[in-house]
Design a protein around this motif. Structure first.
Motif, PDB file in Angstrom:
ATOM      1  N   GLU A   1       0.836  -1.199   0.000  1.00 51.01           N
ATOM      2  CA  GLU A   1       0.000   0.000   0.000  1.00 51.01           C
ATOM      3  C   GLU A   1       0.872   1.251   0.000  1.00 51.01           C
ATOM      4  OE1 GLU A   1      -3.794   1.896   2.460  1.00 51.01           O
ATOM      5  OE2 GLU A   1      -2.709   0.171   3.257  1.00 51.01           O
ATOM      6  N   LEU A   2       1.941   1.220   0.784  1.00 50.06           N
ATOM      7  CA  LEU A   2       2.869   2.345   0.822  1.00 50.06           C
ATOM      8  C   LEU A   2       3.535   2.523  -0.542  1.00 50.06           C
ATOM      9  CD1 LEU A   2       4.195   4.470   2.667  1.00 50.06           C
ATOM     10  CD2 LEU A   2       5.936   2.770   3.220  1.00 50.06           C
ATOM     11  N   TRP A   3       3.920   1.418  -1.167  1.00 47.64           N
ATOM     12  CA  TRP A   3       4.538   1.449  -2.500  1.00 47.64           C
ATOM     13  C   TRP A   3       3.617   2.119  -3.512  1.00 47.64           C
ATOM     14  CZ3 TRP A   3       8.981   0.243  -5.104  1.00 47.64           C
ATOM     15  CH2 TRP A   3       8.893  -0.049  -6.461  1.00 47.64           C
ATOM     16  N   LEU A   4       2.334   1.756  -3.475  1.00 41.03           N
ATOM     17  CA  LEU A   4       1.379   2.303  -4.430  1.00 41.03           C
ATOM     18  C   LEU A   4       1.126   3.791  -4.200  1.00 41.03           C
ATOM     19  CD1 LEU A   4      -1.217  -0.625  -4.523  1.00 41.03           C
ATOM     20  CD2 LEU A   4       0.487  -0.048  -6.255  1.00 41.03           C
ATOM     21  N   GLY A   5       1.433   4.277  -3.005  1.00 39.52           N
ATOM     22  CA  GLY A   5       1.188   5.679  -2.706  1.00 39.52           C
ATOM     23  C   GLY A   5       2.412   6.569  -2.796  1.00 39.52           C
ATOM     24  N   LEU A   6       3.542   6.025  -3.258  1.00 38.97           N
ATOM     25  CA  LEU A   6       4.769   6.826  -3.309  1.00 38.97           C
ATOM     26  C   LEU A   6       4.605   8.065  -4.180  1.00 38.97           C
ATOM     27  CD1 LEU A   6       7.481   4.019  -3.585  1.00 38.97           C
ATOM     28  CD2 LEU A   6       7.112   5.565  -1.655  1.00 38.97           C
ATOM     29  N   GLU A   7       3.947   7.904  -5.337  1.00 38.78           N
ATOM     30  CA  GLU A   7       3.763   9.043  -6.231  1.00 38.78           C
ATOM     31  C   GLU A   7       2.967  10.149  -5.540  1.00 38.78           C
ATOM     32  OE1 GLU A   7       3.405   5.888  -7.104  1.00 38.78           O
ATOM     33  OE2 GLU A   7       3.719   5.562  -9.256  1.00 38.78           O
ATOM     34  N   ASP A   8       1.927   9.758  -4.797  1.00 35.78           N
ATOM     35  CA  ASP A   8       1.108  10.756  -4.110  1.00 35.78           C
ATOM     36  C   ASP A   8       1.940  11.535  -3.098  1.00 35.78           C
ATOM     37  OD1 ASP A   8      -1.140   9.952  -5.508  1.00 35.78           O
ATOM     38  OD2 ASP A   8      -1.726   8.495  -3.984  1.00 35.78           O
ATOM     39  N   HIS A   9       2.801  10.816  -2.388  1.00 36.00           N
ATOM     40  CA  HIS A   9       3.623  11.469  -1.370  1.00 36.00           C
ATOM     41  C   HIS A   9       4.565  12.487  -2.004  1.00 36.00           C
ATOM     42  CE1 HIS A   9       5.740  11.808   2.480  1.00 36.00           C
ATOM     43  NE2 HIS A   9       6.854  11.835   1.769  1.00 36.00           N
TER      44      HIS A   9
END
Length: 293
Positions: free
Chosen positions: A137-145
């Motif tokens: 889940e963290l991996w999938l949100g890297l771009e958002d961060h």
């Protein structure tokens, strides 16, 4: 490389304030260059998976469209050069998006809709473990961060990602199943009144967390059963860009010097891989500020 298809612009290296080339394999390597809407896939026709992908993301123009689920082969290249539906049928493997579905979905509505469909090409997928955990889940949100950080810097980023295509990847239905994936995010910032390039690199590890004996037993049983090879729980790391270059053999050019983790390399006494890798458990573990040399 093959010529890009004229009806799709693909990844643009001049998208940011400073040019960033798509990480590419050595000259002479077999590769199919496939341009889509706002992103490009460099496909290895032997491994039938992407060696590299690059997407331009404009945070100001992103549109929220219905997901859809129309996975399809790319008719510009032979079917036997792609990892298609047969590999994912009747098992718990996920068709893992490489370029994330929502990342190229920006611009006018027609362009965004075309980008949305383009992300469901099998050339933009790779087999991943079906189990979802916090690390993925963290991996999938890297771009958002990173995009949230970049809002003060034109709200634009470019993202490169692909599986690590290792020689010892276990075969399943004729395709080597990747044990790890990499991602490099690039953006520009205003440093002392001038544009400066920044980059952050990450690795998602799905290799099985088993002893050699247990892994051999599990792999042998999978072959007997006709099941996918054993895969482990996901672990995400922030790593030096130079390590991704070593893992993949790709040329990351100016992104190595732009790495926010670059000072880590200077502290390595023996150049050991994974030295300085940071295990990511929450967004607070992600570094986007370049430390002083």
């Amino acid at each position: 490389m093959d010529a890009t298809t004229p009806d799709r612009a693909g990844y643009t290296q001049d998208f940011l304030a400073l040019p960033v080339a798509l990480p590419a394999p050595a000259v002479g390597s077999p590769v199919r260059e496939l341009a889509y809407t706002h992103f490009t896939v460099l496909l290895d026709p032997v491994r039938r998976l992407a060696q590299s992908t690059g997407v331009n993301i404009d945070g100001e123009l992103l549109l929220d469209l219905d997901r859809g689920d129309d996975w399809h082969l790319d008719d510009r290249i032979p079917e036997n050069e792609q990892t298609g539906p047969d590999v994912y049928a009747g098992n718990d493997l996920d068709r893992g998006h490489l370029v994330r579905r929502r990342d190229p979905v920006w611009g006018d509505r027609a362009t965004a809709a075309r980008a949305n469909v383009d992300t469901f090409a099998y050339t933009n997928a790779a087999p991943q473990a079906g189990e979802f955990n916090q690390s993925k889940e963290l991996w999938l949100g890297l771009e958002d961060h990173v995009l949230a950080y970049a809002q003060a810097n034109r709200n634009r980023i470019s993202v490169f990602t692909a599986p690590v295509l290792a020689l010892n990847d276990p075969l399943y239905r004729g395709v080597g199943i990747p044990q790890a994936f990499w991602k490099v995010v690039a953006w520009t910032t205003d440093a002392s009144g001038a544009d400066a390039l920044r980059a952050a690199a990450f690795v998602l590890d799905q290799s099985p967390q088993l002893s050699d004996i247990d892994l051999n037993d599990a792999s042998a049983q999978a072959l007997i059963d006709g099941s996918p090879p054993p895969l482990g729980p996901y672990f995400s790391y922030q790593v030096p860009v130079d390590d991704v270059a070593s893992l993949t053999g790709l040329d990351f050019g100016e992104l190595i010097d732009a790495d926010v983790m670059a000072p880590v390399l200077a502290g390595r006494a023996d150049g050991s891989p994974r030295t300085g890798w940071v295990r990511l458990r929450t967004e607070e573990d992600i570094t986007v500020e370049k430390a002083p040399a």
